[in-house]
Enzyme design. Structure first.
Site, mmCIF file in Angstrom:
data_model
loop_
_atom_site.group_PDB
_atom_site.id
_atom_site.type_symbol
_atom_site.label_atom_id
_atom_site.label_comp_id
_atom_site.label_asym_id
_atom_site.label_seq_id
_atom_site.Cartn_x
_atom_site.Cartn_y
_atom_site.Cartn_z
ATOM 1 N N GLU A 72 0.850 -1.188 0.000
ATOM 2 C CA GLU A 72 0.000 0.000 0.000
ATOM 3 C C GLU A 72 0.893 1.248 0.000
ATOM 4 O OE1 GLU A 72 -3.808 1.650 2.561
ATOM 5 O OE2 GLU A 72 -2.158 0.703 3.645
ATOM 6 N N LYS A 121 -10.362 0.539 -1.866
ATOM 7 C CA LYS A 121 -10.403 0.172 -0.448
ATOM 8 C C LYS A 121 -11.686 0.651 0.227
ATOM 9 C CE LYS A 121 -7.491 0.779 3.703
ATOM 10 N NZ LYS A 121 -6.336 1.553 4.236
ATOM 11 N N CYS A 139 -4.707 -3.480 3.486
ATOM 12 C CA CYS A 139 -4.324 -3.054 4.837
ATOM 13 C C CYS A 139 -5.430 -3.213 5.891
ATOM 14 C CB CYS A 139 -3.806 -1.621 4.778
ATOM 15 S SG CYS A 139 -2.828 -1.143 6.243
#
Length: 270
Positions: free
Chosen positions: A43, A114, A157
């Site tokens: 990321e 995300k 993440c």
């Protein structure tokens, strides 16, 4: 699906796009020279800096990063994941934190925005408000069925703390799931490894987790320990705390063995 080598790249990205892309290329080259056919970048790999600075450069970061991923995939004849970079959302002043999977022909396979944003007051004194500059994605990630590399799923993440997202990928047949991250050093020391192992075990799949490490800027320190974990939860490779590459073999025979010995995916009620 065949057996092959995968690589989880570990970087210390900084507030300099060109430096970061140069570092990424060096590590991609290292991974490929060791035989990797599937490569994941962490990321924020093209840029880690203050949110306002990232936002100001988001258009250039997005354009150059997409071109970079396609060039790397074609040059090295690999499938590559760009684990998270900003793409401007028109009319909002914000960006999507976007993961992009590209094949060896420079063709986009998957794009994931995300959905879980990191808005947390970490006990080490740092405060993170990802939502101040990032728009949350509205769709769960997809799975790409690759005849050679298996069924590949994406996450980013903070997603790793939400098992329902991984159960969704599992229900779509995922064999390999990426978890590219820039995990904080404070939370990473206690949670990173155990969360990755849990996601691998409960979904009987391989986890490939590229990571940021070290001091990226100001007080922002990331945990490192890019990993590849097998479906039984065994850590096959760990990049430690310095920039580098974690490489391990992805084996369809191991997937079959674990799913036969512990057929929990067949016993799901919900």
């Amino acid at each position: 699906m065949k057996s092959y080598l995968a690589a989880a790249i570990q970087m210390t990205s900084v507030p300099d796009l060109e430096k970061n892309l140069a570092q990424a290329e060096e590590l991609i080259d290292l991974a490929v020279r060791q035989g990797a056919e599937l490569v994941g970048l962490p990321e924020n790999f093209p840029y880690m800096g203050e949110e306002k600075d990232k936002l100001a450069q988001a258009g250039a970061i997005a354009h150059k990063t997409e071109a970079f991923l396609k060039t790397m995939a074609q040059r090295y004849q690999i499938t590559i994941l760009g684990g998270g970079f900003p793409i401007p959302v028109e009319g909002t002043g914000k960006v999507y934190n976007t993961a992009l999977l590209v094949d060896r022909n420079a063709q986009e396979l998957l794009r994931y925005q995300k959905v879980h944003l990191f808005d947390v007051n970490v006990p080490d004194g740092n405060t993170y408000r990802e939502s101040s500059t990032v728009m949350a994605g509205t769709e769960l990630p997809s799975v790409y069925a690759d005849e050679v590399l298996g069924n590949i799923g994406l996450s980013v993440c903070y997603d790793v703390r939400f098992p329902e997202l991984y159960r969704h990928l599992s229900s779509k047949g995922a064999d390999v799931i990426f978890v590219p991250a820039a995990f904080t050093a404070f939370t990473g020391k206690d949670h990173w490894q155990v969360l990755l192992q849990a996601r691998a075990i409960e979904n009987s799949c391989y986890i490939i987790a590229p990571a940021q490490t070290g001091l990226n800027y100001d007080r922002r320190q990331t945990h490192g320990h890019a990993m590849i974990i097998d479906p039984w939860g065994v850590i096959l490779a760990d990049a430690g705390e310095k920039p580098g590459v974690a490489i391990a073999e992805i084996k369809p025979s191991r997937l079959e063995q674990v799913r036969r010995q512990m057929p929990s995916l067949q016993h799901r009620i919900f």
